[in-house]
Design an enzyme around this catalytic site. Structure first.
Site, PDB file in Angstrom:
ATOM      1  N   SER A 181      41.406  35.747  24.548  1.00  0.00           N
ATOM      2  CA  SER A 181      42.225  35.609  25.738  1.00  0.00           C
ATOM      3  C   SER A 181      43.185  34.420  25.598  1.00  0.00           C
ATOM      4  O   SER A 181      43.981  34.383  24.668  1.00  0.00           O
ATOM      5  CB  SER A 181      41.323  35.489  26.967  1.00  0.00           C
ATOM      6  OG  SER A 181      42.051  35.599  28.161  1.00  0.00           O
ATOM      7  N   HIS A 215      39.384  43.811  29.041  1.00  0.00           N
ATOM      8  CA  HIS A 215      39.602  42.446  28.544  1.00  0.00           C
ATOM      9  C   HIS A 215      38.287  41.847  28.046  1.00  0.00           C
ATOM     10  O   HIS A 215      38.267  41.052  27.117  1.00  0.00           O
ATOM     11  CB  HIS A 215      40.189  41.595  29.679  1.00  0.00           C
ATOM     12  CG  HIS A 215      40.748  40.283  29.235  1.00  0.00           C
ATOM     13  ND1 HIS A 215      41.709  40.177  28.252  1.00  0.00           N
ATOM     14  CD2 HIS A 215      40.489  39.002  29.654  1.00  0.00           C
ATOM     15  CE1 HIS A 215      42.013  38.889  28.078  1.00  0.00           C
ATOM     16  NE2 HIS A 215      41.288  38.167  28.913  1.00  0.00           N
ATOM     17  N   ASP A 253      42.399  47.009  27.491  1.00  0.00           N
ATOM     18  CA  ASP A 253      42.650  45.723  28.162  1.00  0.00           C
ATOM     19  C   ASP A 253      43.804  45.873  29.150  1.00  0.00           C
ATOM     20  O   ASP A 253      44.902  46.278  28.778  1.00  0.00           O
ATOM     21  CB  ASP A 253      42.975  44.658  27.108  1.00  0.00           C
ATOM     22  CG  ASP A 253      42.917  43.241  27.640  1.00  0.00           C
ATOM     23  OD1 ASP A 253      43.115  43.036  28.851  1.00  0.00           O
ATOM     24  OD2 ASP A 253      42.680  42.323  26.831  1.00  0.00           O
TER      25      ASP A 253
END
Length: 339
Positions: A128, A311, A282
């Site tokens: 991330s 995600h 995602d």
């Protein structure tokens, strides 16, 4: 305290604002070898601290502390490194200056070089916002970084991702009537609504449709929203969250004096061997964005994590996704960099 502090002194940020007595909190795993060439840098993601990275570190894993010296620097604004919650006035809470991904990596570079005298990094890896930092490392220090492996992280925040983060900011602004002069009145209780906004984005439609939250021990969707999203977000300081949201919204590896906003040029300048691993479902950091980026990085492979965990395919929860990431990291670390 299971981490160390690296004092940076007074730091002038990319914005031109000086942050006095800045510091990075970091933790190391393993030992630096004599040649100082067994280094892995593994930055933290939005809202995470070093402990959240530990699922990917272990014996017989790619990030093996018996083999590598792994440095996990904490993101500015995460509550351990310099943050609104731990900085004295006049830079406390809402008065904390804006910090960029570029700022974070520049200060991490100081940690790596000044504290440990390291000249080469075998790998920069991250999930991330940690993935964004790995891209930035590759673009900022192309001669130093031999490999990068961003997973579920993009090199530049897209307009849609910007709006998702804006949606997470909105409940906090609503709590103070959208009056920025009242932001210091926010408390962690105001974070409950932020968790509920994030809940729809962190995982995929298919995850919810197939009720995979039951795998995590929750009997209902309502229990999952409270037990994971509300509880985890209410543990965060709202001012820290606003700082990290700004960092995320303005993430762009070319938004600095090195590249003057030329995003394609920043990607082309990355010399590291790169393994780019988006989550196939995602909603935050779309695989399409990563595919574009990987095509421009000269030595990149594009390896989507085929998963309905969205995600959170990169979050260390689902064993199949974890194995995919670890296997690709092992393969990447085994490749010669021809130096």
């Amino acid at each position: 305290m299971d981490y160390e502090i690296f004092d940076l002194g007074d730091v002038t940020l990319q914005s031109g604002v000086m942050l006095p007595s800045a510091f990075l909190a970091y933790k190391t795993y393993g030992r630096l070898n004599e040649k100082k060439d067994n280094v892995i840098v593994y930055p933290t993601a939005f809202g995470d601290q070093h402990v959240q990275n530990e699922w990917l570190i272990g014996n017989d894993m790619a990030l093996d502390p018996e083999k590598y010296f792994i440095i996990v620097p904490n993101l500015l604004g995460n509550g351990l490194s310099s943050s609104p919650s731990n900085t004295p006035p006049p830079f406390d809470r809402a008065n904390f200056p804006q910090v960029t991904i570029y700022d974070n990596v520049k200060l991490q570079h100081r940690l790596v070089t000044e504290k440990f005298d390291i000249k080469k990094i075998a790998l920069v890896v991250g999930w991330s916002m940690g993935g964004i930092q790995s891209f930035q490392w590759g673009a900022s220090y192309p001669e130093m970084v031999e490999r990068i492996a961003p997973f579920a992280g993009i090199a530049k925040t897209s307009p849609q991702t910007y709006l998702v983060l804006e949606g997470m900011k909105a409940p906090l602004m609503a709590a103070v009537g959208f009056n920025s002069s009242k932001i210091n009145q926010l408390t962690s209780a105001d974070m409950r609504a932020v968790g509920r906004v994030y809940a729809g984005w962190g995982l995929s439609q298919a995850f919810y449709r197939e009720e995979l939250y039951r795998v995590m021990g929750f009997d209902s969707l309502a229990d999952f929203v409270v037990g994971v999203w509300e509880d985890s977000f209410m543990m965060m300081d709202p001012h820290n969250v606003l700082t990290m949201l700004w960092t995320g919204q303005n993430a762009d590896i070319s938004a600095n004096p090195l590249y003057d906003g030329d995003f394609d040029e920043a990607l082309k300048s990355i010399k590291a061997l790169a393994c780019v691993m988006p989550g196939s479902t995602d909603l935050f950091c779309p695989a399409d964005d990563n595919e574009y980026e990987a095509k421009l990085i000269p030595n990149a492979v594009f390896k989507p994590i085929e998963s309905i965990w969205g995600h959170f395919a990169g979050r260390g929860i689902n064993s199949a996704d974890n194995k995919f990431i670890d296997d690709n990291l092992k393969h990447l670390l085994a490749l010669s960099t021809n130096e």
